[in-house]
Design an enzyme around this catalytic site. Structure first.
Site: not given
Ligand code: 5GP
Length: 353
Positions: A15, A158, A188, A218, A294
């Site tokens: 992400h 999300d 999300g 998860e 992440d």
């Molecule tokens: P972005 O999409 O803003 O670049 O990356 C962060 C977003 O990815 C978070 O707000 C969340 O929606 C999603 N995200 C990141 N890591 C995880 C995770 O381990 N599990 C889930 N379900 N969503 C994640």
């Protein structure tokens, strides 16, 4: 670890906003602190905290999103994240991110994605190859210099979003395919939102031939896991909390699993690394891909994830190479790219010791 670093690798579950360097987050937080928009010491403590639960992670994401609100910052973090993956010898990266609306910064979902794409162009340390037309010239696959990374994007829905917002993201992905958008992710907070909200958007993606990966299991949620497996996504992420019948259904399917070892242990979705379901997937020869999730917030990198698999589960160098190489089968990108990357693995296979 040095050997794992030298291994060419494929990253399929990263992400964008979770992969930002802590040093960059702190720098951005200092700026907002100086403007009186946040309380810097509080934010610093949150950023530097080691282990956090899944719920705390989602609070941190909201904070990160406060720090990464304008186009220039999105471009900068994308550039840095790609450089970091390239420095770990990732040769193909599918980076996922949630397109965001931010009227205060004049940001639409499309301009957000354009800012990400500008980040691909801004990379200086390595050649970034971001769409198929760059590879094919007169029908021939061009020979690449050693230092190059293929980068493709997945747009994330999300789980807080409405059906309409999810549809908008899929439509955007379809409109921007020519720029290297290759799929859709559902992510999300897993305790928020319902499967039926996202179905219309996922169906649209499916009908239009856009591959899909789902964050699945998860947290315990049997009916959702059943629905997700029945949908037969092209890949799923995590698969931590599956009951026996769903686990059996997963193993019977050929749905590849994106495995995020450090992330699962840090967020306590898996209690100990030694109990990780990767062992069972691996023993069952179920397609699985080691990924970071992440890397910024969990202080890991993809070489470390391979090294963990070696140390904790006894994988040999040859097995790690096979893992990395087999990941190629599950990328959301065309055969030309696969063929080019396969050559890099062949070269590695001849020098393995
Ligand atoms: P972005 O999409 O803003 O670049 O990356 C962060 C977003 O990815 C978070 O707000 C969340 O929606 C999603 N995200 C990141 N890591 C995880 C995770 O381990 N599990 C889930 N379900 N969503 C994640």
């Amino acid at each position: 670890l040095p050997w794992c670093r030298s291994l060419p690798k494929i990253e399929l579950h990263a992400h964008l906003n979770g992969s930002v360097r802590s040093s960059t987050l702190l720098e951005l937080a200092i700026r907002l602190g100086e403007k009186g928009l946040i309380n810097f010491p509080e934010v610093e403590a949150i950023i530097l905290k080691g282990d956090r639960s899944l719920a705390e992670c989602f609070k941190l994401f909201d904070l990160i999103h406060l720090l990464t609100t304008d186009h220039n910052i999105i471009t900068r973090i994308t550039k840095e994240v790609i450089e970091d993956f390239a420095s770990e010898n990732v040769i193909y990266l599918e980076l996922r991110t949630t397109p965001k609306l931010n009227p205060l910064a004049g940001m639409t979902k499309r301009s957000y994605v354009e800012a990400v794409l500008a980040g691909l162009k801004a990379v200086e340390t390595v050649e970034v190859i971001s769409n198929t037309s760059e590879i094919q010239q007169n029908g021939l696959v061009m020979t690449r210099p050693k230092e190059s990374i293929h980068v493709r994007l997945l747009l994330s829905i999300d789980r807080r979003e409405s059906t309409e917002a999810a549809m908008e993201t899929v439509q955007l992905a379809l409109d921007m395919q020519k720029f290297g958008i290759v799929g859709i992710d559902l992510s999300g907070n897993p305790r928020v939102g319902e499967w039926k909200t996202f179905m219309p958007a996922l169906k649209l993606a499916r009908e239009q031939g856009l591959p899909i990966t789902l964050h699945c299991g998860e947290v315990p949620n049997t009916s959702e896991v059943q629905n997700m497996l029945a949908f037969q996504p092209e890949r799923i992420g995590h698969a931590c909390c599956l009951e026996e019948p769903e686990w059996a259904a997963l193993l019977q399917s050929s749905i590849p699993v994106e495995v995020c070892l450090t992330s699962n242990v840090r967020t306590e979705t898996v209690p100990f690394l030694r109990d990780h379901h990767f062992v069972s997937l691996y023993k069952s020869r179920h397609p699985s891909i080691l990924c970071t999730d992440d890397s910024g917030i969990f202080a890991t990198d993809i070489s470390r994830e391979y090294a963990l698999a070696a140390v904790c589960f006894g994988l040999t160098k040859a097995e790690l190479l096979s893992m990395a190489r087999n990941a190629l089968r599950h990328i959301f990108c065309g055969d030309e790219v696969k063929a080019e990357l396969e050559d890099k693995f062949k070269a590695m296979a001849t020098v393995i010791d």
